[in-house]
Design an enzyme around this catalytic site. Structure first.
Site, PDB file in Angstrom:
ATOM      1  N   ASP A   1      85.855  44.288  16.065  1.00  0.00           N
ATOM      2  CA  ASP A   1      85.339  44.164  14.701  1.00  0.00           C
ATOM      3  C   ASP A   1      83.882  44.591  14.764  1.00  0.00           C
ATOM      4  OD1 ASP A   1      87.767  43.169  14.023  1.00  0.00           O
ATOM      5  OD2 ASP A   1      87.101  41.145  13.557  1.00  0.00           O
TER       6      ASP A   1
ATOM      7  N   ASP B   1      97.105  41.501   5.597  1.00  0.00           N
ATOM      8  CA  ASP B   1      96.662  40.142   5.916  1.00  0.00           C
ATOM      9  C   ASP B   1      97.575  39.199   5.143  1.00  0.00           C
ATOM     10  OD1 ASP B   1      94.598  41.198   7.386  1.00  0.00           O
ATOM     11  OD2 ASP B   1      93.115  41.013   5.795  1.00  0.00           O
TER      12      ASP B   1
END
Lengths: 204, 253
Positions: B11, B130
């Site tokens: 990330d 997600d």
């Protein structure tokens, strides 16, 4: 210098990065004279069959590429879709003419497997090969279509997915791979280095 | 047969690797180019870089990061986070990504999946989902967007199937409930999604052990994504693959 044919439809950053890591100079070209005369040429391929075949015709490169591929002394590397273009046609784009270097149609994997084939798989040179171009290894694939039967007069390697298919063929100094050597780790890098070993800085 | 893939995830915010717990409380975990080379050497099969930048300036730094990572990598690179259009995807591919993942923008404009697939090919088009369990009906999952801050009001399993119909080549499936909890992947979610679509699915969110990965593969995952398990330095990718191999998972050597 390695000449990469710019069909405009392929994402070739990874390939360029691989050549950079090897310290090989490369150039992106659409110039028929350069593609005819250069010592080392790559026909890359990501994208659709029809788009790539169309680009080759639009750039007037068909004859040049065909002549080159039929010349056993010229080093040419065809990757992924670049390998499929060697066939006469593909189920991906019915009615579109391939380069016809090999007398084979490219077909789609059946629905009994996941399509596209996306990931790492074994590549094994066929035992019949007099001289394997590379050692058996694991390579990265991203393809929905493939060459099912080996063409006559070529040596080949196979991979198991939806049964066995031809994952690479070579003849003289022409090497074609369904997998992406530039994304196949150290093994792929070794293969690229072997293919490019004769590139000299004075070459076109 | 395809090999189950082990995919470290970076990330990245403003040129640095961070890892959030439930997408919050980011902490610095290093330089992306260095880490990418490191993981490749350890035997990673692929790398995912997610842009978690909050500002426009940080977003611009991303292209440079991708270029740097690409120089290092001889394995596939997937980039995602904040991809809003075909042009965004094109820029990331041009910087050196091999695949681009889309998330929120594809939920609000599903045609984006078709457009990317036609333009760049299915093998380039990853749809990231997600998914969060519904509190009122726990065997259903809803799609979350905007880094998990917003419920999209659509069913995650149906969305995966639709993504396939629209031309996606791969699903990156993150359990919002498990992300950062280290309690293992949401296996029921994995089974539900692999039952509804036949694309390769990458399991993400919750991994803390090799056993978690073995379970994900047993539930149909084609690849497992993990961040903190690797960033913390407790286990290398090589350690993980060794143990997976001992557990009978046919990983790449």
């Amino acid at each position: 210098m390695i000449q990469i044919i710019n069909t405009g439809v392929a994402n070739i950053r990874s390939l360029q990065a691989a050549f950079d890591r090897m310290g090989q100079l490369w150039n992106l070209t659409e110039d028929p004279a350069l593609i005819r005369d250069a010592s080392h040429v790559v026909l890359p391929g990501v994208g659709a069959y029809a788009a790539a075949a169309d680009a080759i015709d639009r750039l007037g490169l068909r004859e040049t590429i065909v002549d080159r591929l039929n010349d056993p002394d010229k080093s040419t590397l065809c990757i992924c879709l670049g390998m499929q273009l060697l066939g006469t046609s593909s189920e991906e784009s019915p009615g579109i003419r391939g380069l016809g270097i090999i007398d084979r149609q490219i077909t789609r994997f059946s629905d009994s497997v996941q399509v596209p084939q996306l990931g790492w798989n074994n590549v094994v040179p066929d035992p019949s090969c007099k001289q394997a171009c590379y050692r058996a290894g694991e390579a990265y694939f991203a393809n929905s279509f493939r060459l099912l039967d080996p063409p006559e007069g070529w040596e080949f390697a196979t991979t198991d997915y939806d049964g066995s298919f031809v994952s690479s063929i070579w003849r003289g100094k022409t090497l074609a791979c369904q997998f992406h050597p530039e994304l196949s780790g150290d093994w792929g890098q070794e293969l690229l280095e072997k293919w490019a070993v004769e590139v000299r800085s004075t070459d076109l | 047969m395809l090999k189950p893939r082990i995919i470290p995830c970076l990330d990245v915010n403003d040129g640095r690797v961070v890892k959030g717990v439930k997408f919050q409380n980011l902490r610095d975990a290093g330089c992306p180019v260095e880490l990418a080379g490191h993981y490749q050497q350890q035997g990673a099969d692929e790398l995912v870089v997610l842009d978690v930048s909050a500002t426009r300036q940080a977003r611009l730094a991303m292209l440079e990061t991708i270029e740097g990572v690409r120089k290092q990598l001889s394995i596939p690179l997937t980039v995602g986070g904040g991809v809003g259009s075909v042009e965004d995807a094109g820029r990331l591919l041009n910087a050196g990504a091999d695949k681009v993942s889309v998330n929120s923008a594809a939920v609000s404009n599903p045609d984006l999946v078709n457009e990317m697939s036609v333009r760049f090919g299915a093998q380039c088009t990853v749809v990231a989902i997600d998914a969060k369990r519904k509190t009122d009906s726990p065997d259903l999952w809803q799609v979350m967007t905007r880094s998990g801050t917003r419920g999209a009001g659509i069913d995650a399993v149906n969305w995966a199937a639709e993504a396939q119909r629209r031309g996606a080549g791969e699903i990156l499936l993150t359990s919002f409930d498990r992300d950062g909890t280290r309690s293992g992947y949401d296996l029921e979610l994995m089974s539900a999604v692999t039952g509804a679509c036949s694309l390769p699915v990458i399991a993400s969110g919750g991994a803390n052990s090799v056993q978690h990965m073995v379970e994900a593969f047993a539930h149909g995952a084609h690849a497992v994504l993990a961040a903190s398990i690797f960033h913390d330095g407790n286990m290398t990718v090589g350690d993980v693959k060794q143990k997976l191999s001992e557990s009978g998972v046919n990983v790449r050597r």
